[in-house]
Design a protein around this motif. Structure first.
Motif, short mmCIF file in Angstrom:
data_model
loop_
_atom_site.label_atom_id
_atom_site.label_comp_id
_atom_site.label_asym_id
_atom_site.label_seq_id
_atom_site.Cartn_x
_atom_site.Cartn_y
_atom_site.Cartn_z
N ASP A 44 42.41 33.52 36.94
CA ASP A 44 42.43 34.55 37.86
C ASP A 44 43.74 35.79 38.60
O ASP A 44 43.44 36.37 39.01
CB ASP A 44 41.23 35.00 38.70
CG ASP A 44 39.87 35.22 37.74
OD1 ASP A 44 39.34 35.28 37.04
OD2 ASP A 44 38.28 34.54 38.47
N TYR A 48 44.75 38.79 37.85
CA TYR A 48 43.90 39.64 39.09
C TYR A 48 44.29 40.22 40.60
O TYR A 48 45.26 39.01 40.70
CB TYR A 48 41.76 39.62 39.17
CG TYR A 48 41.48 40.24 38.14
CD1 TYR A 48 41.27 41.06 37.33
CD2 TYR A 48 40.79 39.10 37.23
CE1 TYR A 48 40.64 41.40 36.18
CE2 TYR A 48 40.81 38.95 35.54
CZ TYR A 48 40.28 40.67 35.53
OH TYR A 48 39.48 41.08 34.70
N THR A 144 31.96 47.72 38.43
CA THR A 144 33.09 46.87 37.78
C THR A 144 32.25 45.87 37.33
O THR A 144 31.83 44.59 37.68
CB THR A 144 34.32 46.84 38.52
OG1 THR A 144 33.45 45.55 39.73
CG2 THR A 144 34.24 47.54 39.20
N THR A 146 34.81 42.58 35.09
CA THR A 146 36.26 41.65 34.69
C THR A 146 35.81 41.18 33.40
O THR A 146 34.91 41.62 32.41
CB THR A 146 36.12 41.05 35.46
OG1 THR A 146 35.66 40.43 36.24
CG2 THR A 146 36.92 41.79 36.86
N SER A 150 35.59 35.21 33.98
CA SER A 150 36.11 35.37 35.07
C SER A 150 35.36 35.20 36.37
O SER A 150 33.99 34.98 36.19
CB SER A 150 36.18 36.70 35.30
OG SER A 150 37.64 37.65 34.82
N GLY A 154 38.10 36.77 41.03
CA GLY A 154 38.76 37.86 40.48
C GLY A 154 37.69 39.17 39.95
O GLY A 154 38.56 39.76 40.98
N SER A 155 36.30 38.79 40.22
CA SER A 155 35.70 39.59 40.23
C SER A 155 35.98 40.22 41.35
O SER A 155 35.83 41.69 41.43
CB SER A 155 34.64 39.69 40.47
OG SER A 155 33.99 38.48 38.45
N PHE A 158 39.25 42.57 41.75
CA PHE A 158 39.03 43.86 41.22
C PHE A 158 38.64 44.88 41.62
O PHE A 158 38.65 46.34 41.52
CB PHE A 158 38.70 43.39 39.40
CG PHE A 158 38.79 44.88 38.57
CD1 PHE A 158 40.07 44.88 38.24
CD2 PHE A 158 37.74 45.41 38.28
CE1 PHE A 158 40.29 46.56 37.08
CE2 PHE A 158 37.59 46.52 37.41
CZ PHE A 158 39.41 47.00 36.52
N ALA A 172 30.32 44.11 41.84
CA ALA A 172 31.01 43.54 40.63
C ALA A 172 30.11 42.60 40.13
O ALA A 172 29.41 42.18 40.66
CB ALA A 172 32.22 42.78 40.65
N HIS A 257 37.65 46.05 33.08
CA HIS A 257 39.31 45.27 32.43
C HIS A 257 39.06 44.38 31.36
O HIS A 257 37.84 43.63 31.52
CB HIS A 257 39.49 44.68 34.11
CG HIS A 257 41.04 44.00 33.56
ND1 HIS A 257 41.25 42.82 33.41
CD2 HIS A 257 42.38 45.11 33.22
CE1 HIS A 257 42.79 41.96 33.14
NE2 HIS A 257 43.08 43.52 32.73
N GLY A 260 35.85 43.03 29.86
CA GLY A 260 34.59 43.95 30.73
C GLY A 260 34.27 45.51 30.22
O GLY A 260 33.70 45.55 30.52
#
Length: 371
Positions: A44, A48, A144, A146, A150, A154-155, A158, A172, A257, A260
């Motif tokens: 991550d 990210y 969102t 990811t 992740s 990282g989530s 983002f 997220a 992303h 995701g």
């Protein structure tokens, strides 16, 4: 014994085998999953904006950690000062939420991060962010998702980019890490959603048939969305997102992303048409097939070989000079915050004055015509 009567059967009745004796203890499996999650946490940091997330929260007096803090928790029980220090730490480690979580991020209002480990609780209480310093609840309209493997770190990073840019709370989805995920993760996970989903689904079904209790490890969040089928499905994040979209009409925007984006495609394809028409889907680093009536905006880097491989020939709306990462501290990465702003501005309604348009056309034609 009378003639013609059947002789009694004294053979022992075969006992039903107790297969639970052959299962691996759960206590041995969970540390293995945590170790794999820690590997995802390191990845991550590459893909990210975790550095920016930590910096933004640090300037607000909050420390982001990815390690357990038992000493701090113990000292927090001793005196009030330690308790206040513990309250200023956000733990996004694999050990903190190994079974999956939904993070609600608001980059402009404390406490900045709220967590839910149950989809039903999120649908009841988490569809609004509650600031700790006054003000009414802020509705959550954005989700969102990811990429492959992740972690919560990282989530959160983002989602922070999106929330900071749009000044709205963002949810997220961090689906959790099951034992069956190890096989596709070990293969790298980047072979397109179909291959990745197939590998995870097959391994999860084999695990569920041979060790039911182990199949539940890492699937708590998904089980709160779709029940026991979460232990057999190959894409828990898609199942969670589908359930949320089906029941939460206020969700309007989806950002994905890498893989995701493919999870979003899988989640929305079976929604009713009247629901998808109100959705705006933005993808980064993977172009999905536009199978619904949703409004799509898809961004791809011209040096992102990984994203182009996962796109399976689908063409984006926008090409940018960049590669697969969204980490703003690295060169030639995807500037998610800026791209999100441009995306929203492009949706603003345009009003045209007929008189101004007519005068502009007359002036343009006058310049083109010969004297």
């Amino acid at each position: 014994m009378a003639l013609g009567s059947q002789a009694p059967d004294f053979s022992p009745t075969p006992a039903k085998p107790d297969l639970s004796k052959f299962e691996i203890p759960r206590e041995l499996v969970e540390p293995l999953l945590w170790a794999f999650r820690q590997t995802n946490t390191l990845a991550d940091a590459l893909f990210y904006d975790v550095g920016l997330l930590g910096l933004r929260l640090l300037t607000r007096g909050i420390l982001v950690t990815t390690t357990s803090t038992p000493q701090l928790a113990a000292s927090a029980e001793i005196n009030l000062a330690a308790a206040q220090a513990a309250a200023k730490i956000i733990n996004l480690s694999a050990q903190a939420n190994p079974e999956g979580t939904i993070l609600v991020i608001d980059a402009h209002h404390a406490p900045f991060v709220q967590t839910y480990d149950d989809v039903q609780n999120f649908l009841q209480d988490g569809l609004s962010f509650r600031p700790s310093r006054g003000g009414g609840p802020r509705p959550v309209k954005i989700i969102t998702v990811t990429g492959v493997g992740s972690s919560a770190l990282g989530s959160a990073a983002f989602a922070w980019n999106v929330s900071e840019s749009l000044r709205q709370p963002v949810a997220a989805i961090v689906p959790g890490y099951g034992l069956a995920d190890i096989i596709p993760q070990a293969l790298g996970g980047w072979f397109g959603f179909g291959v990745h989903d197939f590998a995870r689904r097959v391994s999860q079904q084999l695990l569920a048939s041979g060790g039911w209790e182990l199949a539940k490890v890492g699937r708590h969040l998904a089980s709160t969305a779709i029940g026991d089928e979460a232990f057999r499905t190959g894409s828990p994040e898609s199942d969670i997102l589908h359930e949320v979209l089906k029941r939460a009409e206020q969700i309007e925007r989806l950002y994905g992303h890498s893989k995701g984006a493919l999870c979003i495609q899988n989640a929305v394809r079976s929604l009713p048409a009247e629901r998808t028409r109100r959705l705006h889907v933005t993808t980064f680093g993977c172009v999905i097939q536009e199978e619904t009536d949703a409004d799509y905006n898809q961004v791809m880097g011209n040096i992102d070989g990984l994203g182009q491989l996962n796109s399976w020939g689908n063409w984006p709306e926008h090409w940018i000079k960049g590669w697969h990462s969204t980490n703003s501290l690295l060169p030639l990465t995807m500037p998610v915050a800026d791209l999100v702003k441009k995306d929203v501005r492009a949706e603003d309604p345009v009003t045209i004055d007929e008189t101004v348009l007519q005068n502009a056309l007359v002036a343009a034609l006058a310049k083109l015509q010969p004297r």
